[in-house]
Write a protein that holds these residues in place. Structure first.
Motif, PDB file in Angstrom:
ATOM      1  N   ARG A   2      90.475  57.596  65.942  1.00 31.52           N
ATOM      2  CA  ARG A   2      91.349  56.553  65.422  1.00 31.52           C
ATOM      3  C   ARG A   2      91.862  56.884  64.015  1.00 31.52           C
ATOM      4  O   ARG A   2      92.648  56.131  63.454  1.00 31.52           O
ATOM      5  N   GLY A   3      91.386  57.991  63.452  1.00 28.77           N
ATOM      6  CA  GLY A   3      91.796  58.348  62.098  1.00 28.77           C
ATOM      7  C   GLY A   3      90.803  57.896  61.051  1.00 28.77           C
ATOM      8  O   GLY A   3      91.187  57.517  59.941  1.00 28.77           O
ATOM      9  N   VAL A   4      89.525  57.957  61.380  1.00 22.96           N
ATOM     10  CA  VAL A   4      88.474  57.565  60.441  1.00 22.96           C
ATOM     11  C   VAL A   4      87.421  58.666  60.395  1.00 22.96           C
ATOM     12  O   VAL A   4      87.111  59.289  61.407  1.00 22.96           O
ATOM     13  N   GLU A   5      86.892  58.919  59.206  1.00 19.20           N
ATOM     14  CA  GLU A   5      85.843  59.915  59.017  1.00 19.20           C
ATOM     15  C   GLU A   5      84.674  59.286  58.265  1.00 19.20           C
ATOM     16  O   GLU A   5      84.822  58.255  57.600  1.00 19.20           O
ATOM     17  N   VAL A   6      83.520  59.921  58.364  1.00 21.35           N
ATOM     18  CA  VAL A   6      82.312  59.486  57.656  1.00 21.35           C
ATOM     19  C   VAL A   6      81.746  60.674  56.901  1.00 21.35           C
ATOM     20  O   VAL A   6      81.731  61.801  57.415  1.00 21.35           O
ATOM     21  N   ILE A   7      81.303  60.444  55.680  1.00 16.82           N
ATOM     22  CA  ILE A   7      80.597  61.451  54.885  1.00 16.82           C
ATOM     23  C   ILE A   7      79.239  60.873  54.504  1.00 16.82           C
ATOM     24  O   ILE A   7      79.157  59.758  53.977  1.00 16.82           O
ATOM     25  N   GLY A   8      78.179  61.622  54.761  1.00 15.55           N
ATOM     26  CA  GLY A   8      76.840  61.205  54.352  1.00 15.55           C
ATOM     27  C   GLY A   8      76.406  61.972  53.119  1.00 15.55           C
ATOM     28  O   GLY A   8      76.383  63.209  53.123  1.00 15.55           O
ATOM     29  N   LEU A   9      76.091  61.247  52.049  1.00 15.06           N
ATOM     30  CA  LEU A   9      75.596  61.861  50.813  1.00 15.06           C
ATOM     31  C   LEU A   9      74.096  61.606  50.724  1.00 15.06           C
ATOM     32  O   LEU A   9      73.650  60.464  50.559  1.00 15.06           O
ATOM     33  N   GLY A  10      73.309  62.677  50.830  1.00 14.57           N
ATOM     34  CA  GLY A  10      71.863  62.551  50.877  1.00 14.57           C
ATOM     35  C   GLY A  10      71.214  62.679  49.509  1.00 14.57           C
ATOM     36  O   GLY A  10      71.501  63.611  48.753  1.00 14.57           O
ATOM     37  N   TYR A  11      70.319  61.740  49.223  1.00 16.41           N
ATOM     38  CA  TYR A  11      69.532  61.747  47.984  1.00 16.41           C
ATOM     39  C   TYR A  11      68.061  61.814  48.394  1.00 16.41           C
ATOM     40  O   TYR A  11      67.500  60.846  48.908  1.00 16.41           O
ATOM     41  N   GLU A  12      67.464  62.970  48.164  1.00 16.34           N
ATOM     42  CA  GLU A  12      66.142  63.257  48.707  1.00 16.34           C
ATOM     43  C   GLU A  12      65.045  63.226  47.642  1.00 16.34           C
ATOM     44  O   GLU A  12      65.320  63.251  46.442  1.00 16.34           O
ATOM     45  N   ARG A  13      63.808  63.185  48.103  1.00 15.24           N
ATOM     46  CA  ARG A  13      62.661  63.170  47.190  1.00 15.24           C
ATOM     47  C   ARG A  13      62.583  64.454  46.364  1.00 15.24           C
ATOM     48  O   ARG A  13      62.243  64.423  45.189  1.00 15.24           O
ATOM     49  N   SER A  14      62.887  65.573  46.997  1.00 15.65           N
ATOM     50  CA  SER A  14      62.746  66.855  46.313  1.00 15.65           C
ATOM     51  C   SER A  14      64.071  67.287  45.688  1.00 15.65           C
ATOM     52  O   SER A  14      65.128  67.185  46.317  1.00 15.65           O
ATOM     53  N   PRO A  15      64.036  67.821  44.449  1.00 13.32           N
ATOM     54  CA  PRO A  15      65.259  68.366  43.838  1.00 13.32           C
ATOM     55  C   PRO A  15      65.604  69.753  44.356  1.00 13.32           C
ATOM     56  O   PRO A  15      66.680  70.276  44.053  1.00 13.32           O
ATOM     57  N   ASP A  16      64.708  70.347  45.133  1.00 12.56           N
ATOM     58  CA  ASP A  16      64.923  71.691  45.677  1.00 12.56           C
ATOM     59  C   ASP A  16      65.908  71.610  46.847  1.00 12.56           C
ATOM     60  O   ASP A  16      65.654  70.923  47.842  1.00 12.56           O
ATOM     61  N   TYR A  17      67.021  72.338  46.736  1.00 17.12           N
ATOM     62  CA  TYR A  17      68.053  72.268  47.780  1.00 17.12           C
ATOM     63  C   TYR A  17      67.500  72.617  49.157  1.00 17.12           C
ATOM     64  O   TYR A  17      67.817  71.944  50.154  1.00 17.12           O
ATOM     65  N   LYS A  18      66.691  73.651  49.245  1.00 14.56           N
ATOM     66  CA  LYS A  18      66.192  74.076  50.552  1.00 14.56           C
ATOM     67  C   LYS A  18      65.322  73.010  51.197  1.00 14.56           C
ATOM     68  O   LYS A  18      65.414  72.757  52.402  1.00 14.56           O
ATOM     69  N   VAL A  19      64.492  72.363  50.398  1.00 13.74           N
ATOM     70  CA  VAL A  19      63.641  71.295  50.929  1.00 13.74           C
ATOM     71  C   VAL A  19      64.482  70.090  51.322  1.00 13.74           C
ATOM     72  O   VAL A  19      64.339  69.530  52.420  1.00 13.74           O
ATOM     73  N   ALA A  20      65.387  69.687  50.432  1.00 16.38           N
ATOM     74  CA  ALA A  20      66.212  68.512  50.688  1.00 16.38           C
ATOM     75  C   ALA A  20      67.122  68.719  51.887  1.00 16.38           C
ATOM     76  O   ALA A  20      67.264  67.817  52.742  1.00 16.38           O
ATOM     77  N   SER A  21      67.757  69.870  51.977  1.00 16.58           N
ATOM     78  CA  SER A  21      68.669  70.118  53.096  1.00 16.58           C
ATOM     79  C   SER A  21      67.918  70.153  54.420  1.00 16.58           C
ATOM     80  O   SER A  21      68.429  69.683  55.447  1.00 16.58           O
ATOM     81  N   ALA A  22      66.697  70.674  54.405  1.00 13.60           N
ATOM     82  CA  ALA A  22      65.901  70.703  55.638  1.00 13.60           C
ATOM     83  C   ALA A  22      65.560  69.282  56.101  1.00 13.60           C
ATOM     84  O   ALA A  22      65.610  68.984  57.304  1.00 13.60           O
ATOM     85  N   ARG A  23      65.225  68.392  55.153  1.00 16.38           N
ATOM     86  CA  ARG A  23      64.930  66.998  55.520  1.00 16.38           C
ATOM     87  C   ARG A  23      66.159  66.327  56.115  1.00 16.38           C
ATOM     88  O   ARG A  23      66.083  65.601  57.111  1.00 16.38           O
ATOM     89  N   LEU A  24      67.324  66.572  55.524  1.00 15.72           N
ATOM     90  CA  LEU A  24      68.554  65.952  56.015  1.00 15.72           C
ATOM     91  C   LEU A  24      68.997  66.551  57.350  1.00 15.72           C
ATOM     92  O   LEU A  24      69.542  65.839  58.201  1.00 15.72           O
TER      93      LEU A  24
END
Length: 433
Positions: free
Chosen positions: A329-351
């Motif tokens: 229909r012309g709509v998109e969604v973006i999810g911005l994740g805020y995780e417990r760990s500041p480590d990108y690898k840990v946070a991205s794995a959780r998401l």
């Protein structure tokens, strides 16, 4: 010794005068092998297929939970079962491993686990492990095979039915408003609390002449609410959360109780109209930004979330299938994740685990750590971030049109239906422009 006797011993060991009670009857899932002999070949020692009545011992209280153990397609699976106002949830836990006589049950999308071992034929003991706490901790767990018996209503059992105007008071003295909605049938009670930042989801328990208790356990949070009815009809209670969280609460029966408008709590700073961000995707090397060509000329919904957040989990359970039905229909969604760990690898794995669990097809980014102030700094156009989730609506020109704080999930009954209807109205209005 009988199962009922074991339950009485467990209650005494928890030091309780009132146990929140959660009855649970589960339906069989397709592919579930309920034959005990067959199931025994796939389940770790002590995990018998069927319902288990358990509790986490915290703050000298019992936070009750029900789990349904099964074998599906030859693999063990555990469902955490919570009942609420108008139904139940079954949180699937299929990451289960064994070492010796112990079984480790990773709890849904959360960075937490139950580690249990058999203690006799129909009893498990062990710990609930919270890996993502600021200081990881363990709390004792007991689970007994079979469904928890439902107590009968006794003479003098008070009535907690209705909608209540609630005030919670933190130990530091800060207060915040809530709406409590309770349904009581005899000695059984179900309900929830809605707050400006979200709801306390599926709560159920029991009522005794001395008062009521309701609990929930989603794997990452264990909550227990207790209350007594005062001579003037008001309620006075306590809220226990996990290892050490405690608040008090009072309530007045008020069928018209309501919270502030969720669209009025968060706004842009003066002079700002758009969001400008570039965050790394949960897939290494990718970048997520509303300025990307894919979002141009479309209505965009931005979801601030965390894999640790049950209200975010509820919103994601709605948004993921909604997106699949509406993206053309012309709509998109973006999810911005805020995780417990500041480590990108840990946070991205959780998401990514959250993405897999809920079959999310819209883009997810690692935006920062799970702190409201940090989230606000990551989106400097906003005055503040009060809650996870926060949902931001962008029109086809990329302008911020509405910001919604919190999410009333399916455990809130009619409030969830109103939440979804309001969401669809906002999107439909922007699509028509």
């Amino acid at each position: 010794m009988t199962t009922i006797s074991l339950r009485l011993l467990a209650t005494a060991a928890a030091g309780l005068s009132l146990l929140a009670s959660c009855d649970s009857s589960s339906t069989k899932k397709e592919g579930t092998d309920t034959n005990a002999a067959a199931a025994g070949t796939a389940l770790p020692a002590g995990l018998k297929p069927g319902l288990w009545d358990g509790f986490v011992k915290a703050q000298n209280k019992a936070i009750n939970f029900t789990m349904d153990v099964a074998v599906e397609n030859g693999k063990p699976v555990v469902y955490l079962v919570n009942k609420g106002l108008d139904g139940e949830e079954r949180l699937r836990c299929d990451d289960i491993s064994a070492a010796g006589d112990s079984a480790t049950i990773r709890l849904h999308v959360f960075d937490a686990a139950l580690v249990v071992r058999p203690d006799g034929e129909n009893k498990l003991t062990g710990t609930w492990v919270k890996y993502d706490a600021a200081t990881p901790y363990r709390l004792p767990v007991v689970a007994l095979f079979g469904e928890r018996p439902q107590p009968a209503a006794a003479a003098g059992t008070p009535d907690f039915n209705g909608t209540w105007r609630v005030t919670f008071k933190e130990d530091e003295g800060k207060t915040y408003p809530a709406v409590g909605v309770f349904k009581q049938e005899g000695a059984a009670i179900r309900g929830t609390f809605l707050t400006t930042t979200g709801d306390y989801r599926y709560l159920s328990g029991s009522v005794l002449p001395s008062g009521m208790g309701m609990s929930t356990f989603d794997g990452n949070h264990g909550f227990l609410f207790q209350a007594t009815k005062q001579p003037d009809g008001t309620l006075k209670g306590d809220f226990y959360s996990g290892k050490g969280g405690h608040e008090t609460w009072t309530a007045v029966l008020d069928p018209n109780a309501k919270l502030p408008d969720a669209y009025s709590l968060t706004s842009l700073k003066a002079g700002e109209t758009k969001l400008d961000f570039k965050f790394p995707s949960v897939f290494e090397g990718g970048v997520v930004s509303p300025s990307s060509p894919i979002y141009q000329g479309k209505v965009v919904v931005i979801q601030l979330l965390g894999s640790w957040c049950p209200n975010c989990m509820d919103e994601t359970a709605f948004l993921a299938p909604w997106y699949e039905k509406n993206k053309d229909r012309g709509v998109e969604v973006i999810g911005l994740g805020y995780e417990r760990s500041p480590d990108y690898k840990v946070a991205s794995a959780r998401l990514r685990k959250l993405r897999e669990r809920y079959n999310i097809k819209y883009e997810l980014a690692v935006a920062g750590v799970s702190n409201k102030d940090s989230a606000a700094k990551s989106l400097p156009q906003l005055k503040q971030v009060l809650a996870f989730p926060t949902t931001i609506f962008l029109d086809k020109k990329g302008n911020v049109r509405k910001i919604h704080t919190g999410f009333a999930g399916p455990g809130t009954g009619k409030y969830y239906e109103e939440e979804i209807a309001g969401f669809n109205r906002e999107v439909d209005k922007l699509l028509k422009e």
